[in-house]
Design an enzyme around this catalytic site. Sequence first.
Site, PDB file in Angstrom:
ATOM      1  N   GLU A 146      24.286 -35.392  -8.927  1.00 60.11           N
ATOM      2  CA  GLU A 146      22.957 -34.997  -9.417  1.00 60.11           C
ATOM      3  C   GLU A 146      21.891 -35.577  -8.486  1.00 60.11           C
ATOM      4  O   GLU A 146      21.804 -36.795  -8.308  1.00 60.11           O
ATOM      5  CB  GLU A 146      22.766 -35.543 -10.840  1.00 60.11           C
ATOM      6  N   GLU A 154      10.603 -47.638 -18.622  1.00 63.01           N
ATOM      7  CA  GLU A 154       9.672 -48.622 -18.061  1.00 63.01           C
ATOM      8  C   GLU A 154       8.843 -48.024 -16.922  1.00 63.01           C
ATOM      9  O   GLU A 154       7.819 -48.575 -16.530  1.00 63.01           O
ATOM     10  CB  GLU A 154      10.423 -49.877 -17.579  1.00 63.01           C
ATOM     11  N   SER A 212      20.955 -41.086 -17.407  1.00 66.30           N
ATOM     12  CA  SER A 212      21.993 -40.743 -16.433  1.00 66.30           C
ATOM     13  C   SER A 212      23.382 -40.808 -17.085  1.00 66.30           C
ATOM     14  O   SER A 212      23.568 -41.480 -18.107  1.00 66.30           O
ATOM     15  CB  SER A 212      21.947 -41.725 -15.266  1.00 66.30           C
ATOM     16  N   LYS A 267      12.443 -47.270 -27.236  1.00 67.35           N
ATOM     17  CA  LYS A 267      12.206 -47.881 -25.926  1.00 67.35           C
ATOM     18  C   LYS A 267      11.883 -46.768 -24.929  1.00 67.35           C
ATOM     19  O   LYS A 267      12.768 -46.017 -24.517  1.00 67.35           O
ATOM     20  CB  LYS A 267      13.433 -48.648 -25.412  1.00 67.35           C
ATOM     21  N   CYS A 275      16.948 -32.383 -16.685  1.00 65.33           N
ATOM     22  CA  CYS A 275      18.400 -32.260 -16.863  1.00 65.33           C
ATOM     23  C   CYS A 275      18.803 -30.806 -17.028  1.00 65.33           C
ATOM     24  O   CYS A 275      19.988 -30.481 -17.021  1.00 65.33           O
ATOM     25  CB  CYS A 275      18.894 -33.117 -18.023  1.00 65.33           C
TER      26      CYS A 275
END
Lengths: 142, 484
Positions: free
Chosen positions: B384, B178, B228, B175, B283
């Site tokens: 973050e 999106e 996340s 996946k 990240c």
Amino acid sequence: MPLENFGSILNFAEEMEKQDLAFYSAVAGNPACSEHRKMFEQFAADANKNIKNVQRTRRENVTEMILEPISGFTREPFCEECSEAETMSLEDALATAHRLVDRAERYYTEAATKIKALPEVSRAFKSICKKHKAQREQLVAL
Amino acid sequence: MSLPLMKNYINGDWMESDSTTIGDVWNPAKGEKIAQVAYGTAADVDKAVKAAKEAYWDWRTTPPLTRARYLFRLKDAFEENFEEIASVLTTEQGKCIDEARGEVRRMIENVEHATGVTTLMCGYTLEDIAKDIDCMGHPQPMGVFAAIVPYNFPGMVAWWFLPYAIVCGNTFILKPSEQVPMTQTKIFEIMDEVGFPEGVVNMVHGARDVVNGFLDHPDIAGISFVGSTPTAKYIYQRCGETGKRVQALGGAKNIVAVMPDADLDAGMPSLITSYYGCSGQRCLSGAILAAVGDAADEIVEKFRIAAQSVKVGDGLNEQTTMGPVVSEAHKKRVLGYIEKGIEEGADLILDGRDCKVDGYPNGYFIGPCIFDNVKPDMTIAREEIFGPVVSVVRCKDLDDVIDLINTRGFGNAACIYTSSGATAREFKYRVLPSMIGINIGIAAPMSFFPFGGAGNSMFGDIKAHGQEIFKFFTDTKVVIQRWF
């Protein structure tokens, strides 16, 4: 326009070689230059090989991180005009070829130093430079 | 003009989702819609799982070297389409074209590493564990695996998992984010050309429903996730409940310490890339600059000057050194953090909020920002931000730096710039994060080393890529045998 990152330096090399390819292909088909058709065809084939070499070098050595800055390097000293290749005289064609190999030698020599933090790229540039040097010797020997 | 709709790839066919929920895909440099994507459903997931399950046994019994040959072909196909993948990636994500090229390179490196399956998947044996009894451990594939990947690396992250999963004999469902579905769509078009057997690789576009579809599906053996921290934690917990293998990589608050003895001139380019590369949406991006001791003023000033030379613009322009952030919503979020920093009393010494790029009035640009005198308990030093915002925390010494790092909760990466081997050793020995850079601003392991953090940056036991990944995608069956 500045050449201060990996992509712009490699892209300009590709642009130069594409210009060489177009020029040598055109003069190879120019009846006025038929005396040296084989040499021009060879130079066009060299340019084609160089394009592939530059593209491969760009693909395989690109890095996300800038380890050393590149500065004081621009496109302008290496820009050449070579229009009307299909109709120019042999004398003009040879003069243009001299200019093109000269700029390539200058470019690859300087670029190899500027991008020395990426040794594989530097090595590829030196090797392409050698090919242009051989072309210059061929032109001088005519 | 109608926009292209991204389709799912299931059982070797492109098919539209049953979903009626359609999302937009944007070019963040121009602020323009460029495509649409259907947010898939649990029914789409079920179709993909059925196809992957159906394909599994044939694929699992295919010799590993034959499976690897698909990857060799894929590598060649990726090389041929290299520039096109990079260009699609920049168009939908925004990062600079060289960063996109670097990402595609790293994607290919994972394919290259996975082709070592005939060595890396080997098991082990021991004769005579008791009289006339031998024992052997066979790593075996487990079935259908799925991965959920983020928007910041639309090409690479899926490939931390996919090539290893399939080369081990599993089948796979991806996946993509999106927000950036076009890159993997392009990549799956290439895979389709390479001709993998139907059902071995599948892709379902979407958001939450697809994630939950994976988590709920009894025929999925394991899930790889990058995103996340709250979502990583959720995925980890849900996989625990449903008995799936899981590796869930979360967020970060990476600290880069600059010691007074650091060679600032030599280190500055990589330091700048650490904070502003990919517009800080990495990240492994530096988030906090720990300026240490008496040299702090000089460090901050030199860093500020270098940051001012970052060229913000459309990532497709070769002259650009920092592109936009991914979306309007994310831009608002980052700007919100900047407001918070001001509110809480930090000094904004470089303000990129009003960044304008000629010819791109609607782009989601934020220029480099620097906060000085940030305190460890301020929001911008704890959460973050995922944008081009640097928080300078002044530290008195190495102990102070290590304390700052080990109290962030996150444990992804930490870097130090120093000329002292002893300082560097002390640093790498004591800090919690598990990706360490020494005079390197982005401690990004290559495909043959593991990628993943500690603390709230990683939930699970086995990290992405490296040799360990072969263990994630296999179960070691132990056979104890005795012949009469």
